[in-house]
Design a protein around this motif. Structure first.
Motif, PDB file in Angstrom:
ATOM      1  N   ASP A 156      32.577  43.704  44.308  1.00 31.20           N
ATOM      2  CA  ASP A 156      31.623  43.025  42.688  1.00 31.20           C
ATOM      3  C   ASP A 156      31.754  42.241  42.816  1.00 31.20           C
ATOM      4  OD1 ASP A 156      30.088  45.050  40.424  1.00 31.20           O
ATOM      5  OD2 ASP A 156      31.025  43.286  40.104  1.00 31.20           O
ATOM      6  N   PRO A 157      30.648  41.345  42.311  1.00 29.54           N
ATOM      7  CA  PRO A 157      30.330  40.192  41.587  1.00 29.54           C
ATOM      8  C   PRO A 157      31.295  39.735  40.151  1.00 29.54           C
ATOM      9  CG  PRO A 157      28.266  40.625  41.924  1.00 29.54           C
ATOM     10  CD  PRO A 157      29.195  41.936  42.729  1.00 29.54           C
ATOM     11  N   VAL A 158      31.371  41.408  39.371  1.00 32.14           N
ATOM     12  CA  VAL A 158      31.396  40.641  38.536  1.00 32.14           C
ATOM     13  C   VAL A 158      32.759  39.996  38.772  1.00 32.14           C
ATOM     14  CG1 VAL A 158      32.271  41.965  35.771  1.00 32.14           C
ATOM     15  CG2 VAL A 158      29.820  41.491  36.651  1.00 32.14           C
ATOM     16  N   ASN A 159      33.921  41.598  39.703  1.00 31.66           N
ATOM     17  CA  ASN A 159      34.992  41.447  39.039  1.00 31.66           C
ATOM     18  C   ASN A 159      35.661  40.547  40.123  1.00 31.66           C
ATOM     19  OD1 ASN A 159      36.041  44.544  38.845  1.00 31.66           O
ATOM     20  ND2 ASN A 159      35.293  44.831  40.218  1.00 31.66           N
ATOM     21  N   CYS A 160      34.989  40.044  41.043  1.00 33.38           N
ATOM     22  CA  CYS A 160      35.482  38.557  41.633  1.00 33.38           C
ATOM     23  C   CYS A 160      35.616  37.310  40.842  1.00 33.38           C
ATOM     24  CB  CYS A 160      34.192  38.302  42.799  1.00 33.38           C
ATOM     25  SG  CYS A 160      34.680  37.163  43.809  1.00 33.38           S
ATOM     26  N   TYR A 161      33.864  37.307  40.522  1.00 35.68           N
ATOM     27  CA  TYR A 161      33.790  35.927  39.346  1.00 35.68           C
ATOM     28  C   TYR A 161      35.161  36.180  38.180  1.00 35.68           C
ATOM     29  CZ  TYR A 161      32.726  32.683  35.975  1.00 35.68           C
ATOM     30  OH  TYR A 161      32.845  31.693  35.234  1.00 35.68           O
ATOM     31  N   ASN A 162      35.852  37.643  37.327  1.00 33.98           N
ATOM     32  CA  ASN A 162      36.544  37.259  36.560  1.00 33.98           C
ATOM     33  C   ASN A 162      38.279  36.804  36.995  1.00 33.98           C
ATOM     34  OD1 ASN A 162      35.159  38.267  35.019  1.00 33.98           O
ATOM     35  ND2 ASN A 162      35.109  40.266  34.412  1.00 33.98           N
ATOM     36  N   LEU A 163      37.985  37.448  38.733  1.00 34.87           N
ATOM     37  CA  LEU A 163      39.395  37.019  39.179  1.00 34.87           C
ATOM     38  C   LEU A 163      39.615  35.507  40.091  1.00 34.87           C
ATOM     39  CD1 LEU A 163      40.087  40.359  41.295  1.00 34.87           C
ATOM     40  CD2 LEU A 163      41.584  38.974  39.368  1.00 34.87           C
ATOM     41  N   LEU A 164      38.356  35.033  39.753  1.00 35.30           N
ATOM     42  CA  LEU A 164      38.518  33.433  40.261  1.00 35.30           C
ATOM     43  C   LEU A 164      38.521  33.122  39.085  1.00 35.30           C
ATOM     44  CD1 LEU A 164      35.364  32.973  42.706  1.00 35.30           C
ATOM     45  CD2 LEU A 164      37.352  33.391  43.254  1.00 35.30           C
ATOM     46  N   ALA A 165      37.718  32.959  38.293  1.00 39.32           N
ATOM     47  CA  ALA A 165      38.244  32.247  36.411  1.00 39.32           C
ATOM     48  C   ALA A 165      39.365  32.476  36.045  1.00 39.32           C
ATOM     49  CB  ALA A 165      37.467  33.005  35.905  1.00 39.32           C
ATOM     50  N   ALA A 166      40.190  33.231  36.264  1.00 40.44           N
ATOM     51  CA  ALA A 166      41.779  33.722  36.268  1.00 40.44           C
ATOM     52  C   ALA A 166      42.289  32.880  37.718  1.00 40.44           C
ATOM     53  CB  ALA A 166      41.946  34.837  36.218  1.00 40.44           C
ATOM     54  N   ASP A 167      41.600  32.031  37.844  1.00 40.81           N
ATOM     55  CA  ASP A 167      42.565  31.331  38.937  1.00 40.81           C
ATOM     56  C   ASP A 167      43.385  32.297  40.621  1.00 40.81           C
ATOM     57  OD1 ASP A 167      41.553  28.644  38.881  1.00 40.81           O
ATOM     58  OD2 ASP A 167      42.831  28.491  37.065  1.00 40.81           O
ATOM     59  N   ASN A 168      42.494  33.184  40.676  1.00 44.89           N
ATOM     60  CA  ASN A 168      43.356  34.094  41.862  1.00 44.89           C
ATOM     61  C   ASN A 168      42.519  33.688  43.260  1.00 44.89           C
ATOM     62  OD1 ASN A 168      45.298  35.787  40.703  1.00 44.89           O
ATOM     63  ND2 ASN A 168      43.292  36.602  39.365  1.00 44.89           N
ATOM     64  N   ALA A 169      43.531  33.908  44.015  1.00 44.79           N
ATOM     65  CA  ALA A 169      43.422  33.848  45.276  1.00 44.79           C
ATOM     66  C   ALA A 169      42.352  35.331  45.376  1.00 44.79           C
ATOM     67  CB  ALA A 169      44.470  33.410  46.426  1.00 44.79           C
ATOM     68  N   ILE A 170      41.018  35.660  46.270  1.00 42.89           N
ATOM     69  CA  ILE A 170      39.696  36.425  46.716  1.00 42.89           C
ATOM     70  C   ILE A 170      40.185  36.655  48.209  1.00 42.89           C
ATOM     71  CG2 ILE A 170      37.825  37.861  46.241  1.00 42.89           C
ATOM     72  CD1 ILE A 170      39.284  37.131  43.846  1.00 42.89           C
ATOM     73  N   LEU A 171      40.347  37.972  48.220  1.00 43.05           N
ATOM     74  CA  LEU A 171      39.941  37.804  50.325  1.00 43.05           C
ATOM     75  C   LEU A 171      38.453  38.443  49.695  1.00 43.05           C
ATOM     76  CD1 LEU A 171      41.198  37.887  53.436  1.00 43.05           C
ATOM     77  CD2 LEU A 171      42.184  39.989  52.349  1.00 43.05           C
ATOM     78  N   VAL A 172      37.517  37.746  51.537  1.00 45.85           N
ATOM     79  CA  VAL A 172      36.444  38.588  50.946  1.00 45.85           C
ATOM     80  C   VAL A 172      36.049  38.565  52.522  1.00 45.85           C
ATOM     81  CG1 VAL A 172      35.167  36.358  49.713  1.00 45.85           C
ATOM     82  CG2 VAL A 172      34.021  39.214  49.927  1.00 45.85           C
ATOM     83  N   PHE A 173      35.564  39.425  53.118  1.00 46.95           N
ATOM     84  CA  PHE A 173      34.935  39.899  54.112  1.00 46.95           C
ATOM     85  C   PHE A 173      33.283  40.343  54.943  1.00 46.95           C
ATOM     86  CE2 PHE A 173      38.758  41.962  55.066  1.00 46.95           C
ATOM     87  CZ  PHE A 173      39.598  41.233  55.656  1.00 46.95           C
ATOM     88  N   PRO A 174      32.590  39.002  54.707  1.00 42.45           N
ATOM     89  CA  PRO A 174      31.380  38.715  54.065  1.00 42.45           C
ATOM     90  C   PRO A 174      30.518  39.443  55.610  1.00 42.45           C
ATOM     91  CG  PRO A 174      31.742  36.709  54.331  1.00 42.45           C
ATOM     92  CD  PRO A 174      33.541  37.289  54.524  1.00 42.45           C
ATOM     93  N   GLU A 175      31.377  40.153  56.508  1.00 45.67           N
ATOM     94  CA  GLU A 175      30.447  40.798  57.284  1.00 45.67           C
ATOM     95  C   GLU A 175      30.638  42.268  56.637  1.00 45.67           C
ATOM     96  OE1 GLU A 175      31.235  39.872  61.724  1.00 45.67           O
ATOM     97  OE2 GLU A 175      33.261  39.351  60.716  1.00 45.67           O
TER      98      GLU A 175
END
Lengths: 303, 278
Positions: free
Chosen positions: B127-146
């Protein structure tokens, strides 16, 4: 010193808040649709009145409160749906109108985080401006959603009233008698096998403190209130020190309906045992300086 | 994991890697999404056995920059084993170790047991909110755009990227996070799908229902993953600039750059790969 009208005064949270205000030298008057409980302290005048009837207006007329804490939302599903609608929606509208009519300066409405609704796609955390999903799956929560909506409209339609709408997470405490606190006191606490969503709790003393900071602050609008963090439900239940009882998810609705010990348990809470509703209280802490002090473990252990 | 007592031990390498992570947790050792290092260590130790099963060859993992980053691979192999192998690789082979926060399908919280195992090990709902918050906290996010369209690919479409979503690019722009393209080769051969039986998928509430060529002979055993060798190639970080709420067409141009990069990385690896299993 202010005169404060508190609704729902038969409930423990309202009573604890009132006692705290008396200590600070405020004058408190209480109303409730229920008869006064045995524990009601004589220092707080008590009027039994339905929020949607004319008698409540006499209290406003006579006492001229400057502050109204509307804590009297009926969460109990045992109360007939029609009556709950009258109390929660019609009654709250009445209290808001009377607050306006009698020149109240500050209105605080206690809502709940339940109105966000537990849903598998919920992100974490949930902020105040997000949609309220609860009523789509559980129409029984419609009155809570409508109460909240009305109060939120009030914040901008009548700025003079300086309305605050509070959406706390699970309020628990040794004196609190809401559905969750009662549930956590069961000798064997049921949970859904294979599920353990994140839950937030706020201790009764922190909640009293939050209400206290809230009405004295300059904050206006909608605020989530949370405690000291989120914890998986299973972990929370084990922290109570009680025995746990796993229930397969497909059997949950039947268990809640037919098991005698669960009669008071609202079925709409079952989804909360599967999916998380974790709220952000950043805004509340920023605008009021609130900081919860009782840890989750401590709070659960002294239930 | 009470169900797997002999496996509920922590691998010493996993333990050492976890010791080097810097984590923000509450008083009881959880983050808001339910990540819990004590449980995660056990789950990573189990995942490590799966990782070893595929004997991955890993190149370019040093390309993962410090701080916030989106890891963007191709998706394949019916089960999200590619995500698992990438997460273990980042824990054991990156220096310093990185805890990967994977974005999963929105319905994973509906699966009993899976939801808790995923949450404790750091997976969150995509979810964009989860993803943004985790990025803002300098995490490495794994996302499969397919998304599920990718992992459910049938054999005739293997190693051909399907359409990418735009969400990951908008989040990279919004959080000003670099994208590390990753190619995963080997997962397509681990579980083979000849045909996606859509009516069965609908009936079971799954995104797709792969029909394995050996299903008539082996039954459900056919779905045990074959020990194909995985190749993980981490590309150089890609930096994008621009408004995150730009028109779809303009975001699509940026998305295509990432997609083309990954496709060419896959093609390059396939060209030099000599054997599926060796």
């Amino acid at each position: 010193m202010a005169t404060v009208l508190i609704t729902g005064i038969a409930g423990s949270l309202a009573r604890l808040t009132a006692l705290r205000m008396l200590v600070d030298g405020h004058r408190v008057v209480g109303v409730d649709y229920r008869p006064p409980p045995k524990a009601h302290p004589s220092t707080i005048p008590y009027t039994q009145a339905n929020y949607n009837k004319t008698r409540i207006e006499d209290v406003f007329r006579k006492e001229k409160p400057e502050v109204v804490l509307h804590l009297g939302r009926v969460g109990n599903l045992k109360v007939r749906e029609g009556k709950r609608f009258d109390l929660n929606v019609v009654g709250s509208a009445k209290i808001m109108e009377l607050s306006l009519k009698y020149g109240v300066d500050r209105l605080v409405v206690l809502s709940t985080f339940h109105i966000y609704g537990a849903h598998h796609a919920n992100h974490i955390p949930i902020y105040e401006d997000e949609p309220l999903r609860a009523a789509t799956r559980f129409p029984q929560l419609g009155d809570a959603v409508q109460l909240d909506n009305m109060a939120v409209q009030w914040t901008y339609r009548h700025p003079r009233l300086r309305t605050l709408v509070l959406r706390p997470c699970n309020v628990i405490g040794p004196q609190i008698n809401n559905a969750i606190s009662r549930f956590l006191r069961l000798p064997r606490i049921p949970f859904l096998l294979g599920f353990s969503p994140m839950w937030q709790f706020i201790d009764q003393s922190d909640m009293v403190n939050a209400l206290h900071l809230a009405w004295q602050s300059n904050a206006v609008g909608v605020y989530n209130i949370a405690g000291t963090g989120a914890v998986p439900l299973r972990k929370a239940l084990s922290l109570t020190g009680r025995k746990l009882l796993p229930i397969p998810a497909p059997a949950a609705h039947g268990y809640v309906r037919y098991f005698p010990g669960m009669r008071a348990f609202p079925p709409y809470l079952i989804d909360f045992f599967k999916y998380p509703v974790v709220v952000s209280d950043d805004k509340f802490r920023q605008d009021t300086g609130f900081q919860a002090t009782i840890g989750i473990a401590e709070s659960l252990q002294r239930l | 994991m009470a169900l797997l007592p002999p496996l509920a031990t922590v691998d010493p390498e996993i333990e050492a890697a976890f010791q080097r992570l810097s984590l923000e947790l509450n008083e009881l050792g959880y983050d808001a999404w339910g990540f819990h290092p004590e449980k995660a260590k056990m789950l990573y130790s189990i995942a490590r056995r799966i990782f070893d099963y595929f004997r991955p060859r890993i190149e370019g993992i040093e390309n993962i920059p410090d701080g916030r980053v989106l890891l963007v691979p191709n998706h394949s192999g019916q089960l999200p084993l590619d995500g698992l192998v990438i997460a273990v690789a980042c824990m054991l082979r990156a220096d310093p170790p990185r805890l990967v926060r994977a974005m999963a399908e929105r319905w994973f919280p509906t699966l009993p047991f899976v939801n808790t195992a995923f949450s404790r090990s750091g997976v969150v709902v995509g979810d964009p909110v989860n993803c943004y918050n985790l990025l803002a906290a300098d995490n490495a996010i794994l996302v499969f755009p397919e998304g599920a369209r990718g992992s459910g690919k049938t054999w005739d479409h293997r190693y051909r990227l399907v359409k990418f979503g735009r969400g990951f690019m908008r989040l990279a722009l919004q959080a000003e996070a670099p994208i590390v393209p990753i190619s995963v080769v080997g997962a397509e051969e681990s579980i083979i799908s000849l045909y996606d039986a859509k009516p069965i998928a609908r009936m079971l509430g799954m995104p797709y229902a792969p029909i394995h060529p050996l299903l008539p002979i082996l039954g459900l055993l056919a779905y045990l993953p074959l020990p194909s060798r995985f190749y993980l190639d981490f590309g150089k970080p890609m930096y994008f600039e621009g408004p995150f709420d730009d028109e779809d067409d303009r975001v699509d141009i940026k998305v295509a750059k990432v997609r083309n990069t990954i496709q060419s990385m896959i093609d390059k690896r396939l060209a030099i790969r000599e054997s599926v299993f060796a």
